[in-house]
Design a protein around this motif. Structure first.
Motif, PDB file in Angstrom:
ATOM      1  N   ASN A  73      70.040  31.596  40.052  1.00  0.00           N
ATOM      2  CA  ASN A  73      69.594  30.893  41.353  1.00  0.00           C
ATOM      3  C   ASN A  73      69.838  30.696  42.678  1.00  0.00           C
ATOM      4  O   ASN A  73      69.578  31.121  43.958  1.00  0.00           O
ATOM      5  CB  ASN A  73      68.053  29.644  40.694  1.00  0.00           C
ATOM      6  CG  ASN A  73      66.946  30.672  39.762  1.00  0.00           C
ATOM      7  OD1 ASN A  73      67.296  31.874  39.796  1.00  0.00           O
ATOM      8  ND2 ASN A  73      66.526  29.682  39.577  1.00  0.00           N
ATOM      9  N   ASP A  74      71.341  29.615  42.123  1.00  0.00           N
ATOM     10  CA  ASP A  74      72.165  29.457  42.858  1.00  0.00           C
ATOM     11  C   ASP A  74      73.486  30.148  43.685  1.00  0.00           C
ATOM     12  O   ASP A  74      73.681  30.064  44.622  1.00  0.00           O
ATOM     13  CB  ASP A  74      72.139  27.862  43.046  1.00  0.00           C
ATOM     14  CG  ASP A  74      71.107  27.094  43.065  1.00  0.00           C
ATOM     15  OD1 ASP A  74      70.009  27.132  43.478  1.00  0.00           O
ATOM     16  OD2 ASP A  74      71.185  26.283  41.882  1.00  0.00           O
ATOM     17  N   TYR A  87      81.931  28.646  44.052  1.00  0.00           N
ATOM     18  CA  TYR A  87      80.844  28.456  44.616  1.00  0.00           C
ATOM     19  C   TYR A  87      79.769  27.784  43.785  1.00  0.00           C
ATOM     20  O   TYR A  87      78.696  27.948  44.214  1.00  0.00           O
ATOM     21  CB  TYR A  87      79.974  29.928  44.313  1.00  0.00           C
ATOM     22  CG  TYR A  87      80.588  31.482  45.496  1.00  0.00           C
ATOM     23  CD1 TYR A  87      80.365  31.126  46.758  1.00  0.00           C
ATOM     24  CD2 TYR A  87      81.469  31.642  44.789  1.00  0.00           C
ATOM     25  CE1 TYR A  87      80.698  32.375  47.159  1.00  0.00           C
ATOM     26  CE2 TYR A  87      82.471  32.788  45.843  1.00  0.00           C
ATOM     27  CZ  TYR A  87      82.146  32.685  47.238  1.00  0.00           C
ATOM     28  OH  TYR A  87      82.711  33.563  48.124  1.00  0.00           O
ATOM     29  N   GLN A  90      74.693  34.322  46.320  1.00  0.00           N
ATOM     30  CA  GLN A  90      75.462  34.164  47.238  1.00  0.00           C
ATOM     31  C   GLN A  90      76.319  35.183  46.951  1.00  0.00           C
ATOM     32  O   GLN A  90      76.813  35.803  48.062  1.00  0.00           O
ATOM     33  CB  GLN A  90      75.748  31.980  46.758  1.00  0.00           C
ATOM     34  CG  GLN A  90      75.107  31.581  47.494  1.00  0.00           C
ATOM     35  CD  GLN A  90      76.385  30.354  47.193  1.00  0.00           C
ATOM     36  OE1 GLN A  90      76.839  30.209  47.325  1.00  0.00           O
ATOM     37  NE2 GLN A  90      76.213  29.110  46.229  1.00  0.00           N
ATOM     38  N   SER A 121      73.865  20.079  39.276  1.00  0.00           N
ATOM     39  CA  SER A 121      72.622  20.810  39.429  1.00  0.00           C
ATOM     40  C   SER A 121      72.378  22.264  40.144  1.00  0.00           C
ATOM     41  O   SER A 121      71.164  22.770  39.653  1.00  0.00           O
ATOM     42  CB  SER A 121      72.218  19.917  40.584  1.00  0.00           C
ATOM     43  OG  SER A 121      72.862  20.623  41.898  1.00  0.00           O
ATOM     44  N   ASN A 122      73.309  23.079  40.185  1.00  0.00           N
ATOM     45  CA  ASN A 122      73.226  24.147  40.202  1.00  0.00           C
ATOM     46  C   ASN A 122      73.012  25.625  39.510  1.00  0.00           C
ATOM     47  O   ASN A 122      73.680  24.750  38.665  1.00  0.00           O
ATOM     48  CB  ASN A 122      74.880  24.723  40.796  1.00  0.00           C
ATOM     49  CG  ASN A 122      75.427  24.424  41.913  1.00  0.00           C
ATOM     50  OD1 ASN A 122      76.385  24.341  42.770  1.00  0.00           O
ATOM     51  ND2 ASN A 122      74.282  23.481  42.806  1.00  0.00           N
TER      52      ASN A 122
END
Length: 219
Positions: free
Chosen positions: A186-187, A176, A191, A181-182
């Motif tokens: 939040n990112d 994931y 998920q 930048s992940n």
């Protein structure tokens, strides 16, 4: 099991201290908060650490040249502007496709690490986070019309639970995380939550964040 510690951020909210050192090197009781965090894991027999460095990482590296502990430590430069998810991704090979702990380098809680791990194993999820109740900011008045009938001085957490770090993660979480930048919080976590792969271990002990000089003094 290895413990990954995120220690690369700029610590801008504590700029009085972090102009000269990374936030995990701010001293509490004469020792960096990072050292205290590592002591918590070490007390439960987990002595293998991967520290994700970034901002002023050389200060962390210099400190550990003179630390006399029975610890195995990998100090990894994970980039100056890399986000939290990206930092985790950059140390994937060191984790050898095994379950691991993850925590933040400025977050001190007396979590029972053995209980946390057993809870994670029982839940059979990819992620366990430690939920905590932060100290309340204000006293609470109970009113009857214009009359004050009770005062509760700063109730812990104001009844809310927050993400308190101190994670246990399965290696599948790397599916994931895609690039620097992940952002983990939040990112990536959203998920995993959508896929019903996140459980919360409730921590009932004292929790004091370190975002300001006042917080530091309380710690």
């Amino acid at each position: 099991m290895k413990t990954v510690i995120l220690a690369g951020g700029f610590g801008t909210r504590l700029s009085e201290e972090t102009k000269l050192k990374p936030k995990p090197m701010v001293e509490i009781g004469g020792k960096p908060i990072l050292w205290h965090i590592m002591k918590i894991f070490s007390n439960f027999g987990f002595n293998d650490f991967v520290i994700c460095c970034g901002y002023k990482g050389e200060v962390i590296k210099e400190f550990f040249k003179n630390v006399e502990e029975s610890w195995s430590i990998d100090l990894v430069d994970t980039g100056l502007d890399t986000m939290t998810g990206g930092r985790i991704r950059r140390v994937e090979k060191l984790l050898e496709n095994q379950r691991f702990f993850l925590t933040y380098g400025d977050d001190l809680k007396s979590v029972n690490i053995s209980d946390l791990l057993q809870f994670h194993i029982n839940q059979k999820k990819l992620v366990t986070l430690t939920s905590a109740q932060p100290p309340g900011r204000f006293g609470i008045l109970e009113m009857d019309g214009n009359n004050v009938i009770n005062l509760t001085e700063k109730p812990p957490g104001d009844g809310n639970w927050i993400n308190g770090g101190y994670y246990v993660l399965e290696p599948q979480i790397f599916d994931y995380i895609h690039d620097d930048s992940n952002i983990w919080e939040n990112d990536v976590l959203p998920q995993l939550i959508q896929k019903n792969q996140v459980s919360a271990y409730k921590y009932h002990g004292k929790y004091q964040p370190m975002d300001t000089i006042n917080d530091k003094e309380k710690l």
